[in-house]
Scaffold this active site. Structure first.
Site, PDB file in Angstrom:
ATOM      1  N   HIS A 191      -7.750  -4.662  -2.022  1.00  0.00           N
ATOM      2  CA  HIS A 191      -6.407  -4.152  -1.741  1.00  0.00           C
ATOM      3  C   HIS A 191      -6.079  -4.820  -0.888  1.00  0.00           C
ATOM      4  O   HIS A 191      -4.446  -5.127  -1.623  1.00  0.00           O
ATOM      5  CB  HIS A 191      -6.647  -3.148  -0.744  1.00  0.00           C
ATOM      6  N   SER A 236       1.251  -1.480  -0.359  1.00  0.00           N
ATOM      7  CA  SER A 236       0.009  -0.401   0.314  1.00  0.00           C
ATOM      8  C   SER A 236       0.811   1.296   0.073  1.00  0.00           C
ATOM      9  O   SER A 236       1.534   1.487  -1.365  1.00  0.00           O
ATOM     10  CB  SER A 236      -0.716   0.288   1.148  1.00  0.00           C
ATOM     11  N   ASP A 242       0.122  -3.759  -3.920  1.00  0.00           N
ATOM     12  CA  ASP A 242      -0.960  -2.892  -4.344  1.00  0.00           C
ATOM     13  C   ASP A 242      -0.769  -1.730  -3.687  1.00  0.00           C
ATOM     14  O   ASP A 242      -1.481  -1.115  -2.953  1.00  0.00           O
ATOM     15  CB  ASP A 242      -2.486  -3.313  -3.832  1.00  0.00           C
TER      16      ASP A 242
END
Length: 584
Positions: free
Chosen positions: A520, A425, A454
């Site tokens: 996610h 992230s 991601d």
């Protein structure tokens, strides 16, 4: 002077019906959370709108009692607004003047635009909508940018919405307006046609919103969905009122008008508040996000990676990069802190010189420490307001982490060619920034590999200099699982692997994505899973192929490569990977 009567004529409750204009005008502003925004809000809602109500009521002679204090108060508030606006710049003083002059033309008996249906309809709504929106935008923006196309689109949409709402503010008082000698647009249209007109023009304003979202908003589908949810009650309320009036024109009364107006004001205020927070703080819903998948990563790396001699986890604790702590993890029940530039902590550690060392970078963690025990492995929550602070701290945090790595290298505890950075992230972008800093410290030499899981999308479209990309290491592999919502959409690695299409994952939906980061976090599960099982990537691009040819490509799987930990450093391009769903 009767203070209570004066305040009543200022109509403070009516401001709720117009606050959405201010909120929507802030959407194109680069940084709306400044003292200039507060000052503009005060001028708008404590000077301009009260002045308008006072002046209009004074010449309408209602509601009683009417005193000269209304006339003087209107001019005093306009003067205060002008002085305040002029004192901090931004040109809002011109908006104050235009607004005040238009109000006088609207209400004063010598001109009385209020008695001219078409002139009042066009002029007043243009000033309250277009002029006011551009004025608020320029007053609150960091610099005056009169020709910003997004600001003008917002102004046009606001004006259209006001035009549609205009007859609804008049439809219940035809008799009263006739007694005053005023001719309104609603009187010209008639009761039934007034609601039909409003329904049509407000519908047009809704369509214009969608066009604006798809032109300027990063995730138009999500924003459009929230818009529909918020304004659905308004459409229902207006439709019901319209049907009632078609059966009985007596239903075009004050009570129904206020009910419909309050529904519209509530929906608009809620939506534009959410839109502002979404654009500037991005994803307040992430306050509910969980970080448990990192547990899976650490456990898998420890138990399934025989070549890994060392596993180091840098964490940013608080907003001060000087507080970053580095833990050397030997097992899920044991960790050891190595303090930067503390030779004793380095010598007493179990760090093995020369081995492959993995740095697992999380991004911003809101808690005070990372807790290991025999029974639990706890990570603090990632709060959205701190997410924003973390973005501002990426460069500082990267410098500290890269200095720590360089310190270990200079002390012969690390080999630059045996380092692997993994970031999830926001941590993916932080890992990329560390790679850039390492090049500056090591005279252009690069880390061998950086993996981005991601990489975060929110706010990084406007901070492209902080994004992970292929220049950060000799090999940058990126894994996408929620592109377009919480993940980045751009292909910035040497190779980009799209997990199950890279957007929404099987077993996930928009609710679980927003509340639990369902899609996610899949990339965080995928990478450690590749220690135990080989996953193949097929070189197919959903961006370049139509749906039919894309599925054909997947079936044939051209140029298959390994994805995950065993990905070849020579792999290039976009690849599709099938991975089992997390939720069932």
């Amino acid at each position: 002077m009767d203070i209570k009567n004066f305040i009543t004529h200022c109509r403070p409750g009516a401001f709720f019906w117009t606050v959405y204009i201010f909120l929507f005008a802030l959407s194109p502003v680069d940084n709306p959370f400044t003292i200039k925004t507060v000052a503009t809000f005060v001028i708008t809602f404590f000077c301009l709108y009260p002045s308008t109500s006072l002046y209009n009521n004074y010449f309408d002679k209602k509601p009683a009692p009417i005193t000269d204090a209304l006339w003087y108060g209107s001019h005093i508030l306009d003067a205060i607004g002008f002085v305040l606006a002029h004192s901090y710049g931004g040109g809002f003083q011109y908006t104050v003047v235009i607004f005040a002059v238009t109000q006088r033309l609207y209400s004063h008996p010598s001109v009385r635009l209020k008695a001219r249906p078409y002139a009042s309809f066009l002029i007043w709504n243009f000033v309250e909508g277009y002029v006011t929106t551009i004025g608020i935008y320029n007053a609150c923006n960091s610099s005056v940018d009169t020709w910003n196309p997004q600001a003008h689109a917002v102004a046009l949409i606001t004006t259209t919405a006001l035009l549609g709402n205009w007859p609804l503010t008049q439809v219940y008082q035809h008799a009263e307006d006739a007694c005053n000698g005023d001719v309104t647009l609603s009187m010209m249209l008639g009761v039934k046609a007034s609601l039909q007109f409003a329904y049509g023009v407000l519908g047009l304003a809704g369509l214009m919103h969608f066009a604006c979202f798809y032109a300027w908003i990063d995730n138009p589908l999500l924003v459009s969905g929230v818009f529909v949810v918020c304004f659905f009650p308004v459409a229902v309320a207006l439709r019901r009122w319209k049907m009632k009036v078609e059966k009985d024109e007596e239903e075009a009364n004050f009570a129904n008008a206020m009910s419909c107006g309050n529904t519209g004001a509530t929906s608009a205020t809620f939506f534009y508040t959410w839109l502002l927070i979404y654009q500037k703080f991005n994803h307040v819903h992430q306050i509910f996000a969980i970080m448990k998948p990192y547990v899976f990563i650490v456990i898998s790396l420890i138990t399934n990676c025989p070549p890994c001699t060392n596993l180091l986890l840098p964490f940013e604790i608080g907003s001060n990069p000087d507080d970053i702590k580095f833990y050397l993890v030997k097992s899920t029940s044991f960790k050891q802190e190595i303090k930067y530039e503390n030779q004793e902590s380095l010598r007493s550690s179990f760090l093995k010189p020369g081995g492959l060392t993995i740095f697992l970078i999380h991004g911003y963690l809101a808690g005070k420490d990372l807790i290991f025990s025999e029974r639990r492995f706890v990570f603090p929550l990632d709060f959205p307001i701190e997410y924003v602070l973390a973005i501002k701290n990426v460069s500082k945090a990267a410098k500290r982490i890269s200095n720590f790595i360089a310190w270990l290298i200079y002390n012969n505890y690390l080999n630059l060619d045996r380092i692997h950075l993994i970031g999830g992230s926001l941590g993916a972008h932080l890992a990329g920034r560390v790679g850039t800093e390492i090049q500056e410290i090591m005279g252009g030499r690069k880390l061998p590999r950086i993996t981005g899981l991601d990489p975060a999308g929110p706010l990084f479209n406007t901070h492209s200099e902080l994004k992970i990309d292929k220049s950060d290491a000799n090999f940058v592999d990126i894994y996408h699982s929620n592109a377009g919502l919480e993940g980045d959409t751009t292909l910035d690695g040497h190779v980009d692997f799209m997990l199950n299409g890279g957007r929404q994952q099987p077993g996930c939906n928009i609710v679980t994505d927003l509340v639990l980061d369902c899609s996610h976090i899949l990339s965080l599960f995928f990478f450690p899973a590749t220690f135990q099982k080989a996953y193949i990537g097929c070189q197919c691009s959903s961006r370049e192929l139509d749906p039919i040819n894309f599925q054909t490509c997947l079936a044939h799987c051209p140029n298959p490569v390994f994805a995950g930990v065993y990905a070849s450093h020579t792999t290039r391009g976009e690849y599709q990977v099938n991975f089992p769903q997390l939720l069932s």
